[in-house]
Design an enzyme around this catalytic site. Sequence first.
Site, PDB file in Angstrom:
ATOM      1  N   THR A  78       0.817  -1.208   0.000  1.00 27.04           N
ATOM      2  CA  THR A  78       0.000   0.000   0.000  1.00 27.04           C
ATOM      3  C   THR A  78       0.858   1.267   0.000  1.00 27.04           C
ATOM      4  O   THR A  78       2.028   1.262   0.396  1.00 27.04           O
ATOM      5  CB  THR A  78      -0.936   0.013   1.220  1.00 27.04           C
ATOM      6  N   ASP A 148       5.024   2.480   8.334  1.00 24.59           N
ATOM      7  CA  ASP A 148       4.769   1.080   8.671  1.00 24.59           C
ATOM      8  C   ASP A 148       3.500   0.568   8.006  1.00 24.59           C
ATOM      9  O   ASP A 148       3.407  -0.616   7.653  1.00 24.59           O
ATOM     10  CB  ASP A 148       4.662   0.910  10.192  1.00 24.59           C
ATOM     11  N   CYS A 149       2.496   1.433   7.844  1.00 27.69           N
ATOM     12  CA  CYS A 149       1.232   0.974   7.244  1.00 27.69           C
ATOM     13  C   CYS A 149       1.150   1.236   5.746  1.00 27.69           C
ATOM     14  O   CYS A 149       0.277   0.686   5.070  1.00 27.69           O
ATOM     15  CB  CYS A 149       0.046   1.610   7.964  1.00 27.69           C
ATOM     16  N   TYR A 150       2.048   2.077   5.240  1.00 31.15           N
ATOM     17  CA  TYR A 150       2.098   2.360   3.801  1.00 31.15           C
ATOM     18  C   TYR A 150       3.555   2.298   3.359  1.00 31.15           C
ATOM     19  O   TYR A 150       4.280   3.299   3.382  1.00 31.15           O
ATOM     20  CB  TYR A 150       1.507   3.738   3.491  1.00 31.15           C
TER      21      TYR A 150
END
Length: 406
Positions: A78, A148-150
């Site tokens: 992502t 961390d999430c993208y």
Amino acid sequence: MSDPKQESKFEVNKTYAEINARIKAGEAVVVTADEMVDIVRQEGPVEAARRIDVVTTGTFSTMCSSGAFLNFGQTNPTIKAQKVWINKVSAYAGLAAIDIYLGATEPTEGDPLNQVYPGEFRYGGGHIIEDLVAGKAVQLEAKAYPTDCYANTKCKKEITLAEMPHALLCNPRNGYQNYNCAVNLSDKIVYTYMGTLKPNCRNANYCSAGQLSPLLNDPLYRTIGIGTRIFLGGGVGYVTFQGTQHNPGTPRGDNGVPTRPAGTMMVQGDMKQMSADWLRGVSIRGYGCSLAVGLGVPIPILNEDMARFTGVSDEEIFTHVVDYGHDYTNGIARHYGQVSYAQLKSGEIEVAGKKVPTAPLSSLPGARKIAETLKQWIQEGKFHLGEPVDYFPSADFSFDPEKQQS
């Protein structure tokens, strides 16, 4: 916000619910604003209000304050886009991860023609919007910083409108209620958003559909407000707020119609319903890129005042002549007389004793076609009226029907 309810008692009173019920039953009487002019002249506003349920309006012209919210779909891994370009046109990415806003006037980066002739952009945001609704593929490039999430830092892909999860045309300022007639009193040619203006007042450009224009048919915003359902770009859209630069306090004639730029609308709608026939990329010499937008608003004839308003003719709508060669660019508010839209549409006006040829920047055939299309949609029961949930700030204006022609 203004209160649409009037203290005076009308001879004719209708509600949105009653008119929508007539539309659903196939019984509504719908005419265009062009047709309403003759009806009010011949029958008077009271009889016109009894007989007519809806008047349709239209305008098709360059509207620079336009753009689109686009969601281009997630990547794997992502991404949270930081910088985005579509066909080398920059889009704003400071929203959510893959939501961007593409402005109609944003030009192509590095256009070689602009290096030689400033303002000569041939392609920009408005053209991308047209390409997307026409079904063409565009090249999207995104860059990002990792989190961390993208984790993804870049994305490059070809994409079509059909492949985008969401696409919302969202225009902060459309459908200007009247606008200037532009001339150039300087001794050199000037290039403006009002087109090319020849020196020494050798041409005059204007930009309104006159008696067909939406806000000129509801000058005090009694039916056009937040939630009004409209024709937008060939599909169905909505008025979502008063537009930026909404200025209802400008001078008005006895009929309530402003003689200078006044009200505006913020509008939006699903791009996937729209057509390249009514969203056209524009390149204006010496100014840059923009978007021509097809916009139509139905006006419910709730009472005889609304019949009077929608019966306004080009002969009764006036605008000011403004010098774009010196005054406008220097913030000077001088005006060089008033002219009616009947005079403007005749092809010639008089400025300071000189006959000057006129040219429209707004498409009158396009406006007529929009009004006719919206009329057909309503007659076929495909389109119902949206009653506003709130109304625009309006003018402190007392309408005197005794000053109006019946």
